[in-house]
Design a protein around this motif. Structure first.
Motif, PDB file in Angstrom:
ATOM      1  N   ILE A 198    -105.945  17.718  53.613  1.00 33.54           N
ATOM      2  CA  ILE A 198    -107.281  18.297  53.754  1.00 33.54           C
ATOM      3  C   ILE A 198    -108.004  18.284  52.407  1.00 33.54           C
ATOM      4  CG2 ILE A 198    -108.555  20.429  54.208  1.00 33.54           C
ATOM      5  CD1 ILE A 198    -106.315  21.060  56.323  1.00 33.54           C
ATOM      6  N   GLN A 199    -107.305  18.655  51.338  1.00 31.36           N
ATOM      7  CA  GLN A 199    -107.927  18.673  50.012  1.00 31.36           C
ATOM      8  C   GLN A 199    -108.344  17.269  49.577  1.00 31.36           C
ATOM      9  OE1 GLN A 199    -108.845  21.538  48.558  1.00 31.36           O
ATOM     10  NE2 GLN A 199    -107.993  22.448  50.409  1.00 31.36           N
TER      11      GLN A 199
ATOM     12  N   ALA B 111    -109.136  14.772  51.628  1.00 38.80           N
ATOM     13  CA  ALA B 111    -110.279  14.393  52.462  1.00 38.80           C
ATOM     14  C   ALA B 111    -111.552  15.050  51.952  1.00 38.80           C
ATOM     15  CB  ALA B 111    -110.015  14.780  53.916  1.00 38.80           C
ATOM     16  N   LYS B 112    -111.443  16.281  51.520  1.00 39.34           N
ATOM     17  CA  LYS B 112    -112.606  17.003  50.988  1.00 39.34           C
ATOM     18  C   LYS B 112    -113.170  16.280  49.770  1.00 39.34           C
ATOM     19  CE  LYS B 112    -112.353  21.536  50.748  1.00 39.34           C
ATOM     20  NZ  LYS B 112    -112.077  22.924  50.268  1.00 39.34           N
ATOM     21  N   LYS B 113    -112.284  15.650  48.989  1.00 40.66           N
ATOM     22  CA  LYS B 113    -112.708  14.912  47.791  1.00 40.66           C
ATOM     23  C   LYS B 113    -113.158  13.487  48.121  1.00 40.66           C
ATOM     24  CE  LYS B 113    -109.411  17.336  44.858  1.00 40.66           C
ATOM     25  NZ  LYS B 113    -108.145  17.195  44.113  1.00 40.66           N
TER      26      LYS B 113
ATOM     27  N   MET C 230    -109.856  17.791  60.857  1.00 38.72           N
ATOM     28  CA  MET C 230    -110.679  17.996  59.666  1.00 38.72           C
ATOM     29  C   MET C 230    -110.863  16.698  58.889  1.00 38.72           C
ATOM     30  SD  MET C 230    -109.463  21.735  58.347  1.00 38.72           S
ATOM     31  CE  MET C 230    -110.753  21.835  57.100  1.00 38.72           C
TER      32      MET C 230
ATOM     33  N   TYR D 126    -114.385  15.016  57.956  1.00 42.33           N
ATOM     34  CA  TYR D 126    -114.776  14.624  56.601  1.00 42.33           C
ATOM     35  C   TYR D 126    -115.105  13.135  56.546  1.00 42.33           C
ATOM     36  CZ  TYR D 126    -113.699  19.011  54.190  1.00 42.33           C
ATOM     37  OH  TYR D 126    -113.711  20.316  53.738  1.00 42.33           O
TER      38      TYR D 126
ATOM     39  N   GLN E  54    -118.786  11.914  55.410  1.00 43.09           N
ATOM     40  CA  GLN E  54    -118.911  11.091  54.205  1.00 43.09           C
ATOM     41  C   GLN E  54    -119.415   9.691  54.522  1.00 43.09           C
ATOM     42  OE1 GLN E  54    -115.006  11.547  52.529  1.00 43.09           O
ATOM     43  NE2 GLN E  54    -115.326  13.733  52.182  1.00 43.09           N
TER      44      GLN E  54
END
Length: 106
Positions: A28-29, A31-33, A96, A100, A104
């Motif tokens: 998840i982290q 993908a967030k980036k 999630m 993302y 994006q």
């Protein structure tokens, strides 16, 4: 099943379920980036850990199916809880990552 084998199965459930959840959180982290491919690789690792957790669970279920009593303890319940949470967390992490990826891509 002797106590040491039962404990090994229970600890296998806990460890592999915990690894699954950790890999998913890292996914998840990532993908967030914007690192979608790396996130998908983490999900693959999570799935491998989940398979190992399922192997531990299957051993216990097979024993019970053979008529061999499996002692239900708070530790076993805790281990099952970890497994169920890991499965749910993996499913949500996949969703999630997909979100993302869509956000994006726009």
């Amino acid at each position: 099943m002797e106590d040491t084998a039962l404990m090994a199965s229970i600890m296998g459930l806990i460890v592999h379920s915990g690894n699954t959840k950790s890999e998913c959180m890292e996914a998840i982290q990532l993908a967030k980036k914007g690192q979608i491919e790396a996130a998908k690789e983490k999900i693959k690792l999570a799935n491998e850990s989940l398979i190992e957790a399922h192997h531990a669970q299957t051993g216990l279920l097979s024993q019970e199916a053979r008529g061999e009593k499996v002692e239900v303890s708070m530790l076993l319940i805790h281990a099952q809880d970890h497994l169920m949470n890991a499965i749910t967390f993996r499913d949500l992490a996949q969703e999630m990552i997909e979100l993302y990826e869509r956000i994006q891509g726009e």
